[in-house]
Design an enzyme around this catalytic site. Structure first.
Site, PDB file in Angstrom:
ATOM      1  N   GLU A  96       1.349  12.174  15.681  1.00 64.13           N
ATOM      2  CA  GLU A  96       0.388  11.166  16.067  1.00 64.13           C
ATOM      3  C   GLU A  96       0.850   9.769  15.660  1.00 64.13           C
ATOM      4  O   GLU A  96       1.440   9.571  14.596  1.00 64.13           O
ATOM      5  CB  GLU A  96      -0.917  11.554  15.393  1.00 64.13           C
ATOM      6  CG  GLU A  96      -1.760  10.447  14.995  1.00 64.13           C
ATOM      7  CD  GLU A  96      -2.886  10.900  14.067  1.00 64.13           C
ATOM      8  OE1 GLU A  96      -3.049  12.095  13.782  1.00 64.13           O
ATOM      9  OE2 GLU A  96      -3.595  10.018  13.613  1.00 64.13           O
ATOM     10  N   CYS A 109       0.387   2.771  13.054  1.00 63.15           N
ATOM     11  CA  CYS A 109       0.376   3.764  11.981  1.00 63.15           C
ATOM     12  C   CYS A 109       1.285   4.903  12.434  1.00 63.15           C
ATOM     13  O   CYS A 109       1.035   5.524  13.467  1.00 63.15           O
ATOM     14  CB  CYS A 109      -1.064   4.243  11.793  1.00 63.15           C
ATOM     15  SG  CYS A 109      -1.194   5.582  10.602  1.00 63.15           S
ATOM     16  N   CYS A 116       2.696  18.626   6.932  1.00 65.20           N
ATOM     17  CA  CYS A 116       2.960  18.157   5.573  1.00 65.20           C
ATOM     18  C   CYS A 116       2.878  19.361   4.646  1.00 65.20           C
ATOM     19  O   CYS A 116       2.011  20.212   4.814  1.00 65.20           O
ATOM     20  CB  CYS A 116       1.933  17.102   5.152  1.00 65.20           C
ATOM     21  SG  CYS A 116       2.229  16.459   3.482  1.00 65.20           S
ATOM     22  N   CYS A 120      -2.930  18.732   0.475  1.00 66.16           N
ATOM     23  CA  CYS A 120      -4.159  18.163  -0.085  1.00 66.16           C
ATOM     24  C   CYS A 120      -5.340  18.788   0.679  1.00 66.16           C
ATOM     25  O   CYS A 120      -5.381  18.737   1.906  1.00 66.16           O
ATOM     26  CB  CYS A 120      -4.163  16.648   0.051  1.00 66.16           C
ATOM     27  SG  CYS A 120      -2.694  15.907  -0.683  1.00 66.16           S
ATOM     28  N   CYS A 123      -7.327  17.105   3.729  1.00 68.82           N
ATOM     29  CA  CYS A 123      -6.552  16.431   4.771  1.00 68.82           C
ATOM     30  C   CYS A 123      -6.180  17.410   5.885  1.00 68.82           C
ATOM     31  O   CYS A 123      -5.655  18.499   5.612  1.00 68.82           O
ATOM     32  CB  CYS A 123      -5.296  15.838   4.135  1.00 68.82           C
ATOM     33  SG  CYS A 123      -4.044  15.305   5.318  1.00 68.82           S
ATOM     34  N   CYS A 351      -4.984   7.336   8.907  1.00 76.42           N
ATOM     35  CA  CYS A 351      -4.593   7.999  10.149  1.00 76.42           C
ATOM     36  C   CYS A 351      -4.189   9.417   9.789  1.00 76.42           C
ATOM     37  O   CYS A 351      -4.465   9.886   8.707  1.00 76.42           O
ATOM     38  CB  CYS A 351      -3.430   7.274  10.794  1.00 76.42           C
ATOM     39  SG  CYS A 351      -3.663   5.505  10.840  1.00 76.42           S
TER      40      CYS A 351
END
Ligand code: SAH
Ligand code: SF4
Length: 396
Positions: A96, A109, A116, A120, A123, A351
């Site tokens: 994105e 952004c 990832c 977390c 998220c 973002c």
């Protein structure tokens, strides 16, 4: 040159690497300057490098493997001030990129990883897990695509805020992924974006957001470019931060604070602290006070971002009363604090949450280069043929 030589992403080449390639192809050194001159302006298709001899363009075309994405979704929010682009690379990975327009600023952004690994729990990117690293080309390309959209007039001029620039002025590494977990690529892309002959973004208009990878913060400081550092803190005590930001177990708060303080001293740049405010999790007075103490010691600006509800996440956004009380409490302790709205254009601090809310559709190819006037129609066609939805959904 052996036929089996692997194609190379031009943005993955250093200046020396480019010179070596040009020499290997039997061309004089100044050709490397010419190619570099195009690359820093976002042109990586040798066919468009019009000052190169035709044969050299063809040879280069065989060696270069630019990372051109397809636009698979283009969502417009906030009266046309926020453009969320879902881009898919040839191997199918989608990422994105969000373009945010302000009266004197056009901020992109960008993402540095597909997914990832840091997990977390609040998220959306973290929930999806790690897919792969992006290449420097794929990172720079996101800025090229956003810049092309602006320069080619694809974005409805009526909808632009008064005085909105016609090119990208700021880049924030706050999309998907952890930039400092893809360090060589992040550093290389920062150098490309900073290059005065090309994108020419000042270091201060580039912001790298990190969840607190201490070795990466130290390497970023050594880059010699005082880019703005944003630290996603989210908790000001180790017990809570271990839960919200699992990497805290490896690099606890004291170590992180020391690295951030050193970053500020080395670069002479003010650091910002990002705080995703989660209802009944990190919105209490104890956290507010602990946050204020850290922010004061670091002389950092604090951005509070009420959590975006994310599918599969059990936590929720805080109440308006709690949010106000938290922001006031931090502010009353002598800290500069801003409440950011995750909806619409105030979303540059959050973002990275877009992918989860999309169903990937059939894509269309994006234009290759910035400012190529003959590409206008092509981009318009590309945007028009994908789903565009209006609304004030969260950008982050
Ligand atoms: N990995 C880096 C860069 C990504 S930035 C980092 O975490 O800093 C993504 C930003 O969006 C971070 O500040 C993150 O805390 C924030 N964010 C993630 N999930 C969110 C959510 N559900 N609501 C609001 N902000 C969120
Ligand atoms: Fe990764 Fe940042 Fe999301 Fe944490 S907040 S999972 S580091 S993208």
């Amino acid at each position: 040159m052996p036929a089996q030589t692997a194609p190379v992403d031009p943005y993955a080449l250093t200046r020396e690497g480019l010179e070596e390639l040009v020499a290997e192809l039997g061309e004089p050194r100044y050709r490397a300057d010419q190619v570099h001159g195009w690359l820093v302006r976002g042109v990586d298709d040798p066919d468009e490098m019009t000052d190169l001899p035709k044969e050299f363009r063809a040879t280069l075309g065989e060696r270069f493997a630019p990372a051109r994405p397809e636009l698979v979704a283009h969502q417009v929010a906030d009266d046309g001030h926020t453009h969320k682009l879902l881009l898919r690379f040839p191997d199918g990975e989608a990422i994105e990129t969000v373009l945010m327009l302000y009266p004197r600023r056009a901020t992109v952004c960008i993402s540095t990883q597909a997914g990832c690994a840091l997990g977390c729990p609040f998220c959306a990117t973290g929930q999806a897990g790690f897919r792969r690293q992006l290449t420097a080309g794929e990172v720079v390309r996101q800025v090229v695509v956003a810049d092309a959209a602006l320069r080619s007039g694809v974005i409805d001029e009526q909808a632009l805020p008064d005085g909105a620039p016609d090119h990208v002025t700021n880049v924030v590494y706050m999309g998907m992924g952890e930039p400092l977990a893809n360090l060589p690529v992040t550093l290389a892309s920062v150098r490309w974006l900073h290059d005065p002959e090309g994108f020419n973004l000042s270091a201060r208009s580039i912001t790298v957001s990190t969840v607190g990878l201490v070795p990466g913060i130290r390497r970023l400081a050594e880059l010699g470019l005082p880019v703005t550092l944003a630290v996603s803190l989210h908790a000001a005590t180790d017990d809570l931060r271990d839960e919200l930001v699992p990497i805290n177990v490896t690099h606890p708060l004291a170590e992180l604070e020391e690295a951030v303080r050193d970053y500020r001293r080395t670069t002479n740049r003010r650091v910002s602290i990002e705080w995703c405010l989660i209802g009944d999790v990190n919105d209490d007075d104890r956290q507010a006070d602990a946050l204020a103490r850290i922010a004061r010691r670091l002389r950092a600006h604090v951005n509070i971002i009420p959590m975006n509800p994310t599918p599969g996440v059990r936590w929720k956004e805080p109440s308006a009363t709690r949010t106000r009380a938290f922001v006031e409490r931090v502010g009353n302790r002598g800290v500069e604090v801003t409440l950011r709205d995750t909806r619409g254009r105030d979303a540059d601090a959050a973002c990275g949450q877009l992918l989860a809310s999309y169903t990937l559709g059939a894509g269309t190819r994006l234009p290759a280069a910035v400012g190529a006037a003959d590409r206008v129609t092509e981009f318009a066609a590309a945007s028009g043929s994908t789903e565009s939805t209006e609304g004030d959904e969260v950008a982050g």
